[in-house]
Design a protein around this motif. Sequence first.
Motif, PDB file in Angstrom:
ATOM      1  N   ILE A 138       0.898  -1.090  -0.213  1.00 25.52           N
ATOM      2  CA  ILE A 138      -0.006   0.057   0.077  1.00 25.52           C
ATOM      3  C   ILE A 138       0.964   1.095   0.079  1.00 25.52           C
ATOM      4  O   ILE A 138       1.860   0.997   0.213  1.00 25.52           O
ATOM      5  N   ARG A 139       0.405   2.332  -0.396  1.00 21.79           N
ATOM      6  CA  ARG A 139       0.938   3.655  -0.448  1.00 21.79           C
ATOM      7  C   ARG A 139       0.000   4.788  -0.445  1.00 21.79           C
ATOM      8  O   ARG A 139      -0.807   4.745  -1.003  1.00 21.79           O
ATOM      9  N   GLY A 140       0.586   5.594   0.087  1.00 24.63           N
ATOM     10  CA  GLY A 140      -0.267   7.233   0.163  1.00 24.63           C
ATOM     11  C   GLY A 140       0.373   8.115   0.708  1.00 24.63           C
ATOM     12  O   GLY A 140       1.240   8.171   1.292  1.00 24.63           O
ATOM     13  N   ILE A 151       0.006  -4.084   4.143  1.00 25.91           N
ATOM     14  CA  ILE A 151      -1.325  -4.636   5.007  1.00 25.91           C
ATOM     15  C   ILE A 151      -1.271  -5.928   4.734  1.00 25.91           C
ATOM     16  O   ILE A 151      -1.270  -6.432   3.717  1.00 25.91           O
ATOM     17  N   ALA A 152      -1.363  -6.900   5.927  1.00 28.25           N
ATOM     18  CA  ALA A 152      -1.289  -7.996   5.875  1.00 28.25           C
ATOM     19  C   ALA A 152      -2.766  -8.695   6.440  1.00 28.25           C
ATOM     20  O   ALA A 152      -3.065  -8.266   7.422  1.00 28.25           O
ATOM     21  N   LEU A 153      -3.512  -9.511   5.518  1.00 32.28           N
ATOM     22  CA  LEU A 153      -4.970  -9.928   5.946  1.00 32.28           C
ATOM     23  C   LEU A 153      -4.751 -11.334   6.442  1.00 32.28           C
ATOM     24  O   LEU A 153      -3.904 -12.166   5.603  1.00 32.28           O
ATOM     25  N   GLU A 154      -5.824 -11.913   6.969  1.00 36.25           N
ATOM     26  CA  GLU A 154      -5.848 -13.482   7.332  1.00 36.25           C
ATOM     27  C   GLU A 154      -6.591 -14.072   6.064  1.00 36.25           C
ATOM     28  O   GLU A 154      -6.865 -13.295   5.138  1.00 36.25           O
ATOM     29  N   ASP A 155      -6.825 -15.379   6.239  1.00 36.88           N
ATOM     30  CA  ASP A 155      -7.342 -16.009   5.088  1.00 36.88           C
ATOM     31  C   ASP A 155      -8.623 -15.836   4.514  1.00 36.88           C
ATOM     32  O   ASP A 155      -9.587 -16.415   3.883  1.00 36.88           O
ATOM     33  N   LEU A 222      -2.761   9.141  15.698  1.00 36.55           N
ATOM     34  CA  LEU A 222      -1.595   9.269  16.347  1.00 36.55           C
ATOM     35  C   LEU A 222      -1.796  10.561  16.825  1.00 36.55           C
ATOM     36  O   LEU A 222      -2.283  11.669  16.218  1.00 36.55           O
ATOM     37  N   SER A 223      -1.437  10.784  18.023  1.00 37.43           N
ATOM     38  CA  SER A 223      -1.677  12.172  18.818  1.00 37.43           C
ATOM     39  C   SER A 223      -0.884  13.188  18.202  1.00 37.43           C
ATOM     40  O   SER A 223       0.357  13.183  17.884  1.00 37.43           O
ATOM     41  N   GLY A 224      -1.481  14.639  17.854  1.00 40.36           N
ATOM     42  CA  GLY A 224      -0.558  15.643  17.116  1.00 40.36           C
ATOM     43  C   GLY A 224      -0.390  15.405  15.471  1.00 40.36           C
ATOM     44  O   GLY A 224       0.400  15.835  15.141  1.00 40.36           O
ATOM     45  N   ALA A 225      -0.860  14.318  14.971  1.00 36.16           N
ATOM     46  CA  ALA A 225      -0.592  13.831  13.742  1.00 36.16           C
ATOM     47  C   ALA A 225      -1.694  13.544  13.032  1.00 36.16           C
ATOM     48  O   ALA A 225      -1.953  12.368  12.518  1.00 36.16           O
ATOM     49  N   THR A 226      -2.938  14.400  13.011  1.00 32.91           N
ATOM     50  CA  THR A 226      -4.068  13.909  12.504  1.00 32.91           C
ATOM     51  C   THR A 226      -3.887  13.899  10.807  1.00 32.91           C
ATOM     52  O   THR A 226      -4.768  12.848  10.222  1.00 32.91           O
ATOM     53  N   LEU A 227      -3.153  14.712  10.273  1.00 36.09           N
ATOM     54  CA  LEU A 227      -2.926  14.728   8.967  1.00 36.09           C
ATOM     55  C   LEU A 227      -2.473  13.279   8.353  1.00 36.09           C
ATOM     56  O   LEU A 227      -2.850  12.720   7.310  1.00 36.09           O
ATOM     57  N   THR A 228      -1.224  12.961   9.028  1.00 34.37           N
ATOM     58  CA  THR A 228      -0.847  11.577   8.921  1.00 34.37           C
ATOM     59  C   THR A 228      -1.674  10.448   9.023  1.00 34.37           C
ATOM     60  O   THR A 228      -1.889   9.331   7.983  1.00 34.37           O
ATOM     61  N   SER A 229      -2.680  10.448  10.108  1.00 30.29           N
ATOM     62  CA  SER A 229      -3.515   9.447  10.288  1.00 30.29           C
ATOM     63  C   SER A 229      -4.610   9.421   9.327  1.00 30.29           C
ATOM     64  O   SER A 229      -4.953   8.411   8.786  1.00 30.29           O
ATOM     65  N   ASP A 230      -5.005  10.842   8.912  1.00 29.05           N
ATOM     66  CA  ASP A 230      -5.960  10.568   7.655  1.00 29.05           C
ATOM     67  C   ASP A 230      -5.599  10.015   6.308  1.00 29.05           C
ATOM     68  O   ASP A 230      -6.026   9.599   5.631  1.00 29.05           O
ATOM     69  N   GLY A 231      -4.055  10.267   6.202  1.00 34.06           N
ATOM     70  CA  GLY A 231      -3.299   9.681   5.085  1.00 34.06           C
ATOM     71  C   GLY A 231      -3.479   7.980   5.135  1.00 34.06           C
ATOM     72  O   GLY A 231      -3.539   7.527   4.000  1.00 34.06           O
ATOM     73  N   VAL A 232      -3.078   7.718   6.236  1.00 35.04           N
ATOM     74  CA  VAL A 232      -3.378   6.160   6.431  1.00 35.04           C
ATOM     75  C   VAL A 232      -4.725   5.671   6.075  1.00 35.04           C
ATOM     76  O   VAL A 232      -4.952   4.676   5.573  1.00 35.04           O
ATOM     77  N   THR A 233      -5.687   6.251   6.853  1.00 36.31           N
ATOM     78  CA  THR A 233      -7.070   5.848   6.405  1.00 36.31           C
ATOM     79  C   THR A 233      -7.253   5.954   4.905  1.00 36.31           C
ATOM     80  O   THR A 233      -8.014   5.161   4.119  1.00 36.31           O
ATOM     81  N   ASN A 234      -6.691   7.124   4.344  1.00 39.66           N
ATOM     82  CA  ASN A 234      -7.252   7.220   2.762  1.00 39.66           C
ATOM     83  C   ASN A 234      -6.564   6.135   2.032  1.00 39.66           C
ATOM     84  O   ASN A 234      -7.036   5.672   0.952  1.00 39.66           O
ATOM     85  N   MET A 235      -5.250   5.596   2.271  1.00 38.94           N
ATOM     86  CA  MET A 235      -4.597   4.835   1.430  1.00 38.94           C
ATOM     87  C   MET A 235      -5.232   3.395   1.915  1.00 38.94           C
ATOM     88  O   MET A 235      -5.337   2.770   0.964  1.00 38.94           O
ATOM     89  N   ILE A 236      -5.842   3.071   2.989  1.00 39.58           N
ATOM     90  CA  ILE A 236      -6.385   1.785   3.229  1.00 39.58           C
ATOM     91  C   ILE A 236      -7.601   1.865   2.365  1.00 39.58           C
ATOM     92  O   ILE A 236      -8.150   0.847   1.618  1.00 39.58           O
ATOM     93  N   HIS A 237      -8.540   3.044   2.255  1.00 40.09           N
ATOM     94  CA  HIS A 237      -9.522   3.180   1.379  1.00 40.09           C
ATOM     95  C   HIS A 237      -9.283   3.005   0.179  1.00 40.09           C
ATOM     96  O   HIS A 237     -10.111   2.280  -0.558  1.00 40.09           O
ATOM     97  N   PHE A 238      -8.373   3.471  -0.269  1.00 39.31           N
ATOM     98  CA  PHE A 238      -8.108   3.247  -1.759  1.00 39.31           C
ATOM     99  C   PHE A 238      -7.418   1.783  -2.081  1.00 39.31           C
ATOM    100  O   PHE A 238      -8.121   1.131  -2.983  1.00 39.31           O
TER     101      PHE A 238
END
Length: 257
Positions: A138-140, A151-155, A222-238
């Motif tokens: 993943i990347r974003g 990201i690793a997923l179970e079976d 991540l406290s004080g890092a909402t923008l990075t946290s949002d980036g993680v959410t966005n890449m998961i969604h993509f």
Amino acid sequence: MASNDSIKKTLTVAVTLCVVCSVIVSTAAVMLRPMQQENKALDFKRNILIAANLMEEGKSVDELFEKVETRLVDLRTGKFSDDLNTDSYDQRKAIKNPELSQSLSAEDDVAGLSRRENYAMVYIVRGGSGIEKIVLPIRGYGLWSTLWGFIALEDDFNTVVGLGYYEHGETPGLGGEVDNPKWKSIWEGKTVYNNQGDVALAVVKGAVDPSSSGSEYKVDGLSGATLTSDGVTNMIHFWLGENGYATFLENLKNGEA
Ligand SMILES: Cc1cc2nc3c(=O)[nH]c(=O)nc-3n(C[C@H](O)[C@H](O)[C@H](O)COP(=O)(O)O)c2cc1C
């Protein structure tokens, strides 16, 4: 006898020193490059193993990576492909190659990628009854940089085994906390898709109450890092959405990949 303080002597010493130093630095850079590339490749594999929770004390990365099968997936069809050789395919270079990637519309590009490659490498761990775990690249974009990880997923292709990044330029102590093992451990057991089949997994602001409804889809921000946290959410969604691996994961579930 000419004085050691003459301009000519000063310049000769300065120029000689510059030439000698630049030769030493460039020789070291050239000689160390293969070692750096080897270490980078090892770190890439190590991060795949960490995401899949496969690291074992006393065993080398290469030894452990023997359990991992690398396959190519055509993201346009959601099926395994043998169109390209996984040993020579460079997924990062493919992003810039118009023949191997496509541009994303502003609406689709939730993770700030601009382009998405047609083929992705995926990493599979097999057990007695088929695929046991699958690791997906993943990347974003975060705040300052593109975060590159897995990201690793179970079976069931829905439960998270782990998430981690091998490269990013976020601020240490803020967005850089994506590397904090404590934060990474929160991801284990989280659920990606809700009952409607939509990607529900997200990093939320603050701490998640495990007894609250929907907590299986939420990860502490991540406290004080909402923008990075949002980036993680966005890449998961993509990446787990329809322009990423959703069709492939659905095909895997139905035995049609
Ligand atoms: C020097 C500096 C570096 C920062 N680095 C990050 C970062 O890596 N990630 C991030 O999300 N926010 C970073 N921030 C903070 C953001 O500007 C923003 O305030 C923050 O994301 C808001 O998060 P909060 O609502 O949790 O406070 C940084 C701020 C400064 C001044």
